[in-house]
Each structure stands twice: as C-alpha cells, then as structure tokens.
Motif scaffolding. Structure first.
Motif, PDB file in Angstrom:
ATOM      1  N   SER A   1       0.822  -1.218   0.000  1.00 56.68           N
ATOM      2  CA  SER A   1       0.000   0.000   0.000  1.00 56.68           C
ATOM      3  C   SER A   1       0.853   1.264   0.000  1.00 56.68           C
ATOM      4  CB  SER A   1      -0.952   0.005   1.193  1.00 56.68           C
ATOM      5  OG  SER A   1      -0.232   0.053   2.400  1.00 56.68           O
ATOM      6  N   THR A   2       2.100   1.154   0.429  1.00 54.30           N
ATOM      7  CA  THR A   2       2.993   2.315   0.381  1.00 54.30           C
ATOM      8  C   THR A   2       3.724   2.409  -0.951  1.00 54.30           C
ATOM      9  OG1 THR A   2       4.785   1.037   1.381  1.00 54.30           O
ATOM     10  CG2 THR A   2       3.350   2.275   2.874  1.00 54.30           C
ATOM     11  N   ALA A   3       3.677   1.361  -1.744  1.00 57.99           N
ATOM     12  CA  ALA A   3       4.342   1.352  -3.054  1.00 57.99           C
ATOM     13  C   ALA A   3       3.441   1.995  -4.101  1.00 57.99           C
ATOM     14  CB  ALA A   3       4.686  -0.085  -3.456  1.00 57.99           C
ATOM     15  N   LYS A   4       3.960   2.173  -5.255  1.00 52.83           N
ATOM     16  CA  LYS A   4       3.218   2.802  -6.344  1.00 52.83           C
ATOM     17  C   LYS A   4       2.525   1.773  -7.245  1.00 52.83           C
ATOM     18  CE  LYS A   4       4.719   6.997  -5.529  1.00 52.83           C
ATOM     19  NZ  LYS A   4       3.892   7.844  -4.743  1.00 52.83           N
ATOM     20  N   LEU A   5       2.356   0.550  -6.781  1.00 55.20           N
ATOM     21  CA  LEU A   5       1.737  -0.518  -7.561  1.00 55.20           C
ATOM     22  C   LEU A   5       0.241  -0.554  -7.261  1.00 55.20           C
ATOM     23  CD1 LEU A   5       4.476  -3.202  -6.882  1.00 55.20           C
ATOM     24  CD2 LEU A   5       4.219  -1.802  -8.925  1.00 55.20           C
ATOM     25  N   HIS A   6      -0.480   0.377  -7.866  1.00 58.94           N
ATOM     26  CA  HIS A   6      -1.900   0.534  -7.557  1.00 58.94           C
ATOM     27  C   HIS A   6      -2.715  -0.705  -7.923  1.00 58.94           C
ATOM     28  CE1 HIS A   6      -5.470   2.749  -6.557  1.00 58.94           C
ATOM     29  NE2 HIS A   6      -6.005   2.481  -7.736  1.00 58.94           N
ATOM     30  N   TRP A   7      -2.379  -1.400  -9.000  1.00 61.47           N
ATOM     31  CA  TRP A   7      -3.152  -2.576  -9.408  1.00 61.47           C
ATOM     32  C   TRP A   7      -3.031  -3.698  -8.388  1.00 61.47           C
ATOM     33  CZ3 TRP A   7      -0.777  -7.237 -10.492  1.00 61.47           C
ATOM     34  CH2 TRP A   7       0.621  -7.201 -10.627  1.00 61.47           C
ATOM     35  N   LEU A   8      -1.858  -3.823  -7.720  1.00 61.74           N
ATOM     36  CA  LEU A   8      -1.715  -4.829  -6.670  1.00 61.74           C
ATOM     37  C   LEU A   8      -2.491  -4.446  -5.414  1.00 61.74           C
ATOM     38  CD1 LEU A   8       1.999  -6.025  -6.799  1.00 61.74           C
ATOM     39  CD2 LEU A   8      -0.059  -7.376  -7.142  1.00 61.74           C
ATOM     40  N   VAL A   9      -2.512  -3.161  -5.115  1.00 63.40           N
ATOM     41  CA  VAL A   9      -3.257  -2.691  -3.941  1.00 63.40           C
ATOM     42  C   VAL A   9      -4.751  -2.958  -4.133  1.00 63.40           C
ATOM     43  CG1 VAL A   9      -3.851  -0.648  -2.570  1.00 63.40           C
ATOM     44  CG2 VAL A   9      -1.500  -0.995  -3.319  1.00 63.40           C
ATOM     45  N   LEU A  10      -5.227  -2.899  -5.364  1.00 68.61           N
ATOM     46  CA  LEU A  10      -6.625  -3.233  -5.636  1.00 68.61           C
ATOM     47  C   LEU A  10      -6.835  -4.746  -5.761  1.00 68.61           C
ATOM     48  CD1 LEU A  10      -7.613  -0.479  -8.213  1.00 68.61           C
ATOM     49  CD2 LEU A  10      -8.281  -0.650  -5.813  1.00 68.61           C
ATOM     50  N   GLY A  11      -5.828  -5.456  -6.235  1.00 72.02           N
ATOM     51  CA  GLY A  11      -5.957  -6.897  -6.442  1.00 72.02           C
ATOM     52  C   GLY A  11      -5.915  -7.711  -5.160  1.00 72.02           C
ATOM     53  N   PHE A  12      -5.120  -7.277  -4.183  1.00 69.99           N
ATOM     54  CA  PHE A  12      -5.021  -8.027  -2.939  1.00 69.99           C
ATOM     55  C   PHE A  12      -6.347  -8.153  -2.206  1.00 69.99           C
ATOM     56  CE2 PHE A  12      -1.114  -9.734  -1.133  1.00 69.99           C
ATOM     57  CZ  PHE A  12      -0.257  -9.559  -2.201  1.00 69.99           C
ATOM     58  N   PRO A  13      -7.155  -7.093  -2.093  1.00 71.93           N
ATOM     59  CA  PRO A  13      -8.450  -7.282  -1.427  1.00 71.93           C
ATOM     60  C   PRO A  13      -9.344  -8.300  -2.131  1.00 71.93           C
ATOM     61  CG  PRO A  13      -7.905  -4.972  -1.464  1.00 71.93           C
ATOM     62  CD  PRO A  13      -6.884  -5.670  -2.315  1.00 71.93           C
ATOM     63  N   PHE A  14      -9.350  -8.297  -3.459  1.00 75.27           N
ATOM     64  CA  PHE A  14     -10.141  -9.306  -4.186  1.00 75.27           C
ATOM     65  C   PHE A  14      -9.639 -10.710  -3.853  1.00 75.27           C
ATOM     66  CE2 PHE A  14     -11.058  -5.727  -7.143  1.00 75.27           C
ATOM     67  CZ  PHE A  14     -12.438  -5.778  -7.045  1.00 75.27           C
ATOM     68  N   PHE A  15      -8.336 -10.887  -3.880  1.00 70.69           N
ATOM     69  CA  PHE A  15      -7.761 -12.194  -3.574  1.00 70.69           C
ATOM     70  C   PHE A  15      -8.044 -12.596  -2.125  1.00 70.69           C
ATOM     71  CE2 PHE A  15      -4.064 -14.942  -2.496  1.00 70.69           C
ATOM     72  CZ  PHE A  15      -4.395 -15.999  -3.327  1.00 70.69           C
ATOM     73  N   GLY A  16      -7.924 -11.649  -1.204  1.00 68.31           N
ATOM     74  CA  GLY A  16      -8.219 -11.933   0.206  1.00 68.31           C
ATOM     75  C   GLY A  16      -9.666 -12.351   0.425  1.00 68.31           C
ATOM     76  N   ILE A  17     -10.594 -11.704  -0.286  1.00 70.48           N
ATOM     77  CA  ILE A  17     -12.013 -12.064  -0.185  1.00 70.48           C
ATOM     78  C   ILE A  17     -12.240 -13.465  -0.736  1.00 70.48           C
ATOM     79  CG2 ILE A  17     -14.312 -11.531  -1.086  1.00 70.48           C
ATOM     80  CD1 ILE A  17     -13.525  -8.549  -0.844  1.00 70.48           C
ATOM     81  N   VAL A  18     -11.612 -13.773  -1.857  1.00 68.66           N
ATOM     82  CA  VAL A  18     -11.775 -15.104  -2.463  1.00 68.66           C
ATOM     83  C   VAL A  18     -11.222 -16.186  -1.530  1.00 68.66           C
ATOM     84  CG1 VAL A  18     -11.023 -16.585  -4.367  1.00 68.66           C
ATOM     85  CG2 VAL A  18     -11.864 -14.282  -4.832  1.00 68.66           C
ATOM     86  N   VAL A  19     -10.055 -15.952  -0.962  1.00 69.84           N
ATOM     87  CA  VAL A  19      -9.462 -16.931  -0.045  1.00 69.84           C
ATOM     88  C   VAL A  19     -10.365 -17.119   1.173  1.00 69.84           C
ATOM     89  CG1 VAL A  19      -7.514 -17.373   1.511  1.00 69.84           C
ATOM     90  CG2 VAL A  19      -7.090 -16.573  -0.818  1.00 69.84           C
ATOM     91  N   ALA A  20     -10.857 -16.035   1.751  1.00 64.79           N
ATOM     92  CA  ALA A  20     -11.743 -16.136   2.916  1.00 64.79           C
ATOM     93  C   ALA A  20     -13.034 -16.870   2.549  1.00 64.79           C
ATOM     94  CB  ALA A  20     -12.051 -14.742   3.465  1.00 64.79           C
ATOM     95  N   ALA A  21     -13.557 -16.612   1.360  1.00 63.31           N
ATOM     96  CA  ALA A  21     -14.796 -17.269   0.934  1.00 63.31           C
ATOM     97  C   ALA A  21     -14.594 -18.762   0.720  1.00 63.31           C
ATOM     98  CB  ALA A  21     -15.321 -16.619  -0.347  1.00 63.31           C
ATOM     99  N   VAL A  22     -13.520 -19.134   0.056  1.00 58.37           N
ATOM    100  CA  VAL A  22     -13.272 -20.557  -0.221  1.00 58.37           C
ATOM    101  C   VAL A  22     -13.045 -21.328   1.076  1.00 58.37           C
ATOM    102  CG1 VAL A  22     -11.628 -22.167  -1.271  1.00 58.37           C
ATOM    103  CG2 VAL A  22     -12.454 -20.207  -2.568  1.00 58.37           C
ATOM    104  N   ILE A  23     -12.225 -20.787   1.959  1.00 65.34           N
ATOM    105  CA  ILE A  23     -11.989 -21.465   3.231  1.00 65.34           C
ATOM    106  C   ILE A  23     -13.261 -21.450   4.071  1.00 65.34           C
ATOM    107  CG2 ILE A  23     -10.656 -21.438   5.371  1.00 65.34           C
ATOM    108  CD1 ILE A  23      -8.281 -20.385   3.741  1.00 65.34           C
ATOM    109  N   GLY A  24     -14.022 -20.357   4.017  1.00 60.56           N
ATOM    110  CA  GLY A  24     -15.291 -20.295   4.747  1.00 60.56           C
ATOM    111  C   GLY A  24     -16.274 -21.347   4.279  1.00 60.56           C
ATOM    112  N   ILE A  25     -16.351 -21.557   2.977  1.00 56.08           N
ATOM    113  CA  ILE A  25     -17.241 -22.598   2.433  1.00 56.08           C
ATOM    114  C   ILE A  25     -16.819 -23.970   2.944  1.00 56.08           C
ATOM    115  CG2 ILE A  25     -17.880 -23.798   0.295  1.00 56.08           C
ATOM    116  CD1 ILE A  25     -17.821 -20.988  -1.051  1.00 56.08           C
TER     117      ILE A  25
END
Length: 138
Positions: free
Chosen positions: A52-76
């Motif tokens: 989040s401190t780096a200039k890689l904006h696409w990764l900063v947006l991509g990590f939340p999507f990936f985190g939600i997917v991981v939480a959803a899959v493990i939650g299921i």
C-alpha cells in the motif's frame, strides 16, 4: 434374572465409535481450516500493508479481491465440515446412541463453540472490503 449378552451392545458401541470418529475428523478439519484462514489472511494483510505504500496501484486493488476469495473458499469448506458434523449428530440421535453417552461434550454450551468458525471468514471478508474502499479513496 436375565441380562443381555455383552455382544448385544457391541453393535451400538461400534456405531458410536464410528460416528465419534467421523465427528472428530470433521472437527479436526474445522481446526485446520481455521488455521489456514488465519495464517493466509495474516500473510495477505502483511503483504497488502507493504504494497500500500508502493506505487503498484493494481496490486493494492488486487489483494483485497484475492483476500475475499481466499476467505470465501476457506469459509465454504468450514461450513461444509460444520454441516457434516450436524449430519453425524443427526445419525447419532436417530440411532438412539445418546442413551450410551454424549457424542460431544460441547452440546450443552449451545452454538457458542462454533462462533469463531462461523464468523471469522465474514470478518476477514469485511476487513478486505474496508481495505478495498480505502484503496479506491486514494
């Protein structure tokens, strides 16, 4: 004075042991999946904080999507194991084995023992949504 032969109770105890083994297996699966959830989310949040401190904006947006997917899959998978435990418990009660002894010592405490397993995937998902909202504000 007629007493039942010891072999008359053997099938009940064998069924009890089989159901107890299934219940224990599913309970261990929940434990492992909760550990996977906590470890994976901890690593993802650490990486997200670093990026989040780096200039890689696409990764900063991509990590939340990936985190939600991981939480959803493990939650299921956690909810699948909780459902399997309920099926085992239903079979246990239908067989009348509760007269022998309890399947689980936690049945008297209600559903509070399942609270962490049921809520943590949603908690992590909500945290990732907050992180995503913060990423869009910047």
């Amino acid at each position: 004075m007629s007493q039942a032969a010891p072999s008359d109770k053997l099938p009940d105890w064998e069924l009890y042991r089989a159901l107890r083994e299934q219940w224990t297996h599913e309970d261990n699966l929940i434990n492992h999946r909760l550990m996977w959830l906590i470890l994976s989310q901890g690593l993802l949040f650490t990486a997200y904080g670093t990026l989040s401190t780096a200039k890689l904006h696409w990764l900063v947006l991509g990590f939340p999507f990936f985190g939600i997917v991981v939480a959803a899959v493990i939650g299921i998978s956690i909810f699948a194991a909780l459902t399997a435990i309920e099926v085992v418990n239903t079979r246990f009660e239908a067989a009348g084995l509760d007269a022998l002894c309890s399947l689980s010592p936690g049945r008297t405490s209600g559903n509070y023992g399942k609270l962490a397993a049921q809520s943590l995937p949603f908690v992590f998902g909500a945290l990732w949504l907050l992180a995503m909202a913060g990423a869009f504000d910047h």
